[in-house]
Design a protein around this motif. Structure first.
Motif, PDB file in Angstrom:
ATOM      1  N   ALA A 115      -9.779   4.860 -13.556  1.00  0.00           N
ATOM      2  CA  ALA A 115     -10.371   3.527 -13.448  1.00  0.00           C
ATOM      3  C   ALA A 115      -9.659   2.570 -14.399  1.00  0.00           C
ATOM      4  CB  ALA A 115     -11.860   3.584 -13.762  1.00  0.00           C
ATOM      5  N   GLY A 116      -9.409   1.359 -13.938  1.00  0.00           N
ATOM      6  CA  GLY A 116      -8.732   0.364 -14.753  1.00  0.00           C
ATOM      7  C   GLY A 116      -7.231   0.364 -14.573  1.00  0.00           C
ATOM      8  N   GLU A 117      -6.693   1.405 -13.929  1.00  0.00           N
ATOM      9  CA  GLU A 117      -5.248   1.496 -13.745  1.00  0.00           C
ATOM     10  C   GLU A 117      -4.821   1.211 -12.313  1.00  0.00           C
ATOM     11  OE1 GLU A 117      -4.142   5.374 -14.998  1.00  0.00           O
ATOM     12  OE2 GLU A 117      -4.521   5.008 -17.123  1.00  0.00           O
ATOM     13  N   ILE A 118      -5.731   1.279 -11.367  1.00  0.00           N
ATOM     14  CA  ILE A 118      -5.392   1.151  -9.955  1.00  0.00           C
ATOM     15  C   ILE A 118      -6.584   0.554  -9.227  1.00  0.00           C
ATOM     16  CG2 ILE A 118      -6.159   3.516  -9.444  1.00  0.00           C
ATOM     17  CD1 ILE A 118      -3.873   3.690  -7.414  1.00  0.00           C
ATOM     18  N   GLY A 119      -6.321  -0.303  -8.240  1.00  0.00           N
ATOM     19  CA  GLY A 119      -7.393  -0.949  -7.499  1.00  0.00           C
ATOM     20  C   GLY A 119      -7.694  -0.238  -6.191  1.00  0.00           C
ATOM     21  N   ARG A 120      -8.795  -0.664  -5.564  1.00  0.00           N
ATOM     22  CA  ARG A 120      -9.230  -0.009  -4.329  1.00  0.00           C
ATOM     23  C   ARG A 120      -8.166  -0.090  -3.240  1.00  0.00           C
ATOM     24  NH1 ARG A 120     -13.077  -2.724   0.062  1.00  0.00           N
ATOM     25  NH2 ARG A 120     -14.879  -2.499  -1.316  1.00  0.00           N
ATOM     26  N   ALA A 121      -7.596  -1.296  -3.027  1.00  0.00           N
ATOM     27  CA  ALA A 121      -6.611  -1.458  -1.953  1.00  0.00           C
ATOM     28  C   ALA A 121      -5.409  -0.559  -2.172  1.00  0.00           C
ATOM     29  CB  ALA A 121      -6.183  -2.923  -1.863  1.00  0.00           C
ATOM     30  N   GLU A 122      -4.965  -0.459  -3.424  1.00  0.00           N
ATOM     31  CA  GLU A 122      -3.800   0.381  -3.719  1.00  0.00           C
ATOM     32  C   GLU A 122      -4.125   1.858  -3.506  1.00  0.00           C
ATOM     33  OE1 GLU A 122      -0.589   1.143  -7.352  1.00  0.00           O
ATOM     34  OE2 GLU A 122      -2.171  -0.361  -7.558  1.00  0.00           O
ATOM     35  N   VAL A 123      -5.349   2.265  -3.864  1.00  0.00           N
ATOM     36  CA  VAL A 123      -5.755   3.664  -3.653  1.00  0.00           C
ATOM     37  C   VAL A 123      -5.694   4.006  -2.169  1.00  0.00           C
ATOM     38  CG1 VAL A 123      -7.690   5.279  -3.755  1.00  0.00           C
ATOM     39  CG2 VAL A 123      -7.190   3.821  -5.706  1.00  0.00           C
ATOM     40  N   LEU A 124      -6.306   3.162  -1.339  1.00  0.00           N
ATOM     41  CA  LEU A 124      -6.367   3.450   0.089  1.00  0.00           C
ATOM     42  C   LEU A 124      -4.991   3.384   0.736  1.00  0.00           C
ATOM     43  CD1 LEU A 124      -9.636   1.518   1.034  1.00  0.00           C
ATOM     44  CD2 LEU A 124      -9.357   3.947   0.530  1.00  0.00           C
ATOM     45  N   ARG A 125      -4.173   2.411   0.314  1.00  0.00           N
ATOM     46  CA  ARG A 125      -2.832   2.315   0.893  1.00  0.00           C
ATOM     47  C   ARG A 125      -1.990   3.531   0.529  1.00  0.00           C
ATOM     48  NH1 ARG A 125       1.516  -2.282  -0.770  1.00  0.00           N
ATOM     49  NH2 ARG A 125       1.271  -1.159  -2.729  1.00  0.00           N
ATOM     50  N   SER A 126      -2.082   3.938  -0.738  1.00  0.00           N
ATOM     51  CA  SER A 126      -1.316   5.109  -1.172  1.00  0.00           C
ATOM     52  C   SER A 126      -1.767   6.368  -0.446  1.00  0.00           C
ATOM     53  CB  SER A 126      -1.457   5.289  -2.686  1.00  0.00           C
ATOM     54  OG  SER A 126      -0.706   6.395  -3.132  1.00  0.00           O
ATOM     55  N   ALA A 127      -3.093   6.517  -0.265  1.00  0.00           N
ATOM     56  CA  ALA A 127      -3.617   7.690   0.453  1.00  0.00           C
ATOM     57  C   ALA A 127      -3.148   7.680   1.904  1.00  0.00           C
ATOM     58  CB  ALA A 127      -5.141   7.704   0.378  1.00  0.00           C
TER      59      ALA A 127
END
Length: 739
Positions: A437-449
């Protein structure tokens, strides 16, 4: 002729087989309103009779039908219908599911089976489109229903607040003025009223309060309000109470759950007010309670339906994202988290071949198996799309836990799913992402996944991959190039360079291979290996290949016009991709290009890789035979990199072999590798026996060129002679040969 749903398509004004007139739109919607009335009226609190209620529903049915068939499609009417149903007192917990059930079962058929006018804004719909629109209308109706219900609740709460204020005022006056007057207000109140001492002991409650809690026995002598603590009390409720009895605040209001003596649960809108004596000192606490249990249950049911997948019962995307947002907002010191993005491999084929019923049963079976893999309280599994699932893991070892969960899910899906006597194998691709938490946002998490999952698919599927920044960057770049391909051809971003083909016997330039390049506005000049596979995948290779052929043919004509009439014309070689080979217009397109350029067919050579022709049947070879019969040379490119079954050369319509550079690297220095010499010598001898010319690719040194000349090779190309360049340079080289 049949409609998309399989039934007969009726002409406007036609009747049935017996000659009866077809039902009109009003007839069908009046029937729909009747069905709707019979399903909902017994569950509604409306004061209308069934006939009045049916009349009330008819214009609502018209609005839904018009919205279903409207163009453009708009769900606003369904919002308004949901609000209208609340205004008709259809507010009982069982009413909304009945409303949605009738719409789901009858709206599409009633809107499509009748003779419908071709009114502006209406359009005929396929069954599948109508069903998809119907689902969206149901969602919109439910949203409008809930919005209006909440508005009504707010209005009621404001009315209760006013009543509470009035009751409190009257109670204070009664305590200060007349006990008898207060008692009348106390007993006559329609909401629950209770008085307790500052120590919490319940002193008196009215009949409305007693009925709420199951009877006056609940408030037996000695009962204290501190016994009414509930696990679901709102945070801070105890602090509110402490501040009230100490005189620090005059009142507070909360939604509070209570347990009755029989174990059932009561939810109340509770307002607690401090009553002071004439000197202002705290004396009693006055509680006003409204029973909101049914409204609470309805909200919870709607909340569950809004946050869970109807087919599998799993949490849906909405709930998953809420949970993910909570994890991401926990602060930089929070534990790590991991996300697994799972997509079934080949699920579309199951739906297309076996039908959606089998597909749905397969999804339910998959969901049950995956759910068994998610057992810990810090793990969550959700279905977020047709065959897509997301899992969330939290903890200090999120990446390891995420990879472990991915392995468990793949193992759980290893056994075939048995449906209707069939054994269906289930394969899945999973992308695993971890972070803090604090290092990555929701959009980046989903895009990376998402990207990582597609990396697993590209690697063959039925596996998992762990997110890697460099790998993801390559996938993103590939995606960017793929998206840019169509407009690149329109914008003229492609250009062609030509690499000379040199005759080994005298060193003269006899032609050139056309090599397409992409001048990308961001990435600069890209070679064909960077974008041709993408063009193959997207189907753009056919128009791009025709453009290359047109440019190369036009250039060959310019070389011919600029050359000495007595000299041998320069030939141009153009590569063909597998998609072009199988395209039905290959022959006609090639003939049209040659005629448009005014170029003789013998001045064109089409290069086809050996791997593309291995195992080709006669129908696949027919276009090449037709082109060869017209006089176009066919070259077998990258010869020796496939199975190299020499016997198949006799049946191919080729006139040249292009020997792969891997066979001649051993000849770049003296002495030459004797094995390479023998291999090339054998290939050249066989080719010449079959009347095939031999061109060698990748010639880089004079020693190598001399060896190849001695072995009888016909032509060569490579950096020793020239790198690929603009067409003007080739003409300059040809003129130098002539001089």
């Amino acid at each position: 002729m049949t409609s998309e749903s399989g039934g007969p398509r009726c002409d406007r004004g036609a009747g049935d087989a017996a000659g009866h007139p077809a039902p009109t739109e009003n007839d069908q919607l009046r029937r729909f309103a009747g069905i709707w009335c019979r399903a909902v009226h017994p569950l509604a609190a409306t004061t209308m009779t069934p006939d009045e209620f049916e009349v009330y529903l008819l214009p609502l049915a018209h609005r839904l039908s018009a919205a279903l068939r409207g163009s453009p499609f708009d769900t606003e009417a369904a919002y308004a219908v949901g609000a209208a149903l609340v205004n008709a007192q259809c507010t009982e917990p069982e009413a909304l599911p009945a409303i949605l059930g009738v719409i789901d079962a009858h709206l599409v058929s009633c809107s499509s089976s009748a003779e419908l006018p071709d009114a502006p804004g209406h359009e005929p719909l396929a069954e599948e489109d109508a069903r998809a629109r119907c689902v969206r209308l149901q969602h919109a109706l439910a949203a409008g229903f809930v919005r209006e219900l909440r508005k009504c609740e707010r209005d009621e709460q404001e009315a209760i607040s006013r009543a509470a204020l009035a009751a409190r005022t009257e109670a204070e006056k009664a305590l200060h003025a007349s006990e008898a007057k207060f008692q009348a207000v106390f007993e006559g109140a329609v909401i629950g009223v209770g008085i307790a001492g500052l120590d919490g002991e319940v002193l008196v409650v009215n009949d409305a309060m007693a009925r709420m809690f199951g009877g006056m026995d609940f408030f037996r002598p000695g009962r204290n309000v501190t016994e009414f603590v509930h696990p679901d009390d709102v945070p801070g409720a105890h602090e509110f109470y402490r501040e009230l009895v100490s005189g620090e605040r005059d009142h507070f209001r909360i939604e509070k759950p209570h347990y009755r003596d029989d174990g059932s649960e009561l939810w109340t809108n509770l307002t607690v007010t401090l009553l002071r004596d004439s000197s202002g000192a705290p004396q009693y606490q006055l509680a006003l309670a409204e029973d909101i249990t049914e409204h609470r249950q309805l909200r919870e049911r709607l909340r569950y339906e809004a946050t869970h997948d109807e087919l599998t019962g799993l949490p849906n995307r909405t709930l998953f994202l809420e949970r993910l947002d909570q994890v991401l907002a926990a602060g930089a010191d929070a534990e790590r988290f991991g996300v697994c993005y799972l997509d079934l491999d080949g699920f579309k084929a199951v739906n297309d071949s076996l039908g959606h019923v089998v597909g749905d049963r397969m999804l339910k079976a998959v969901a049950e198996r995956l759910q068994r893999c998610v057992k810990a309280p810090d793990e969550l599994l959700a279905r977020v799309g047709g065959d897509e699932f997301l899992a969330l893991v939290t903890g200090p070892a999120a990446q390891a836990d995420g990879a472990g969960l991915a392995r468990r899910m793949l193992a759980a899906l290893a056994e075939p799913v048995r449906i209707e006597g069939r054994e269906l194998r289930v394969r899945a691709s999973i992308g695993v992402v971890d972070g803090r938490a604090g290092e990555i946002g929701r959009a980046e998490v989903l895009r990376s996944a998402d990207i990582t999952m597609y990396r697993a698919k590209a690697a063959g599927g039925n596996r998992y991959e762990i997110a890697d920044a460099d790998s993801n960057a390559r996938v993103i770049a590939r995606h960017s190039l793929t998206n840019g391909l169509p407009s690149a051809l329109e914008k003229g971003e492609f250009f062609i360079e030509y690499q000379p083909l040199v005759r080994l016997t005298d060193g003269t330039v006899r032609g050139a291979e056309a090599l397409v390049r992409w001048l990308h506005p961001v990435h600069g000049v890209l070679g064909p290996d960077q974008f041709i596979p993408l063009a193959e995948d997207t189907g753009l290779i056919v128009p791009l290949g025709r453009w290359v052929l047109e440019q190369a043919a036009r250039q060959a004509r310019e070389w011919r016009d600029a050359a000495d009439d007595d000299g041998e014309p320069l030939r141009v070689n153009v590569n063909l991709s597998p998609c072009q080979l199988s395209h039905p217009t290959l022959v006609s397109d090639t003939v049209a290009v040659l005629e448009s350029a005014g170029l003789c067919p013998s001045a064109l050579c089409l290069e086809v890789t050996e791997n593309d022709l291995i195992g080709a049947d006669e129908s696949a070879l027919r276009p090449l035979r037709q082109l060869a019969d017209l006089g176009v040379d066919i070259a077998l490119d990258d010869f020796g990199t496939g199975y190299s079954n020499l016997s198949y050369l006799r049946r191919l319509p080729v006139s040249q072999l292009k020997l792969d550079r891997s066979f001649t690297r051993g000849m770049q220095r003296a002495p030459a590798d004797p094995v390479d010499v023998k291999i090339v010598e054998g290939i050249v001898s066989l080719a010449h026996t079959l009347d095939l010319a031999v061109t060698v690719e990748g010639v880089e040194t004079a020693v190598q060129a001399e060896h190849l000349r001695g072995l009888g090779c016909d032509t060569a190309q490579g950096w020793y002679y020239a790198r690929p360049g603009p067409p003007e340079r080739l003409h300059t080289l040809a003129l130098a040969d002539a001089s």
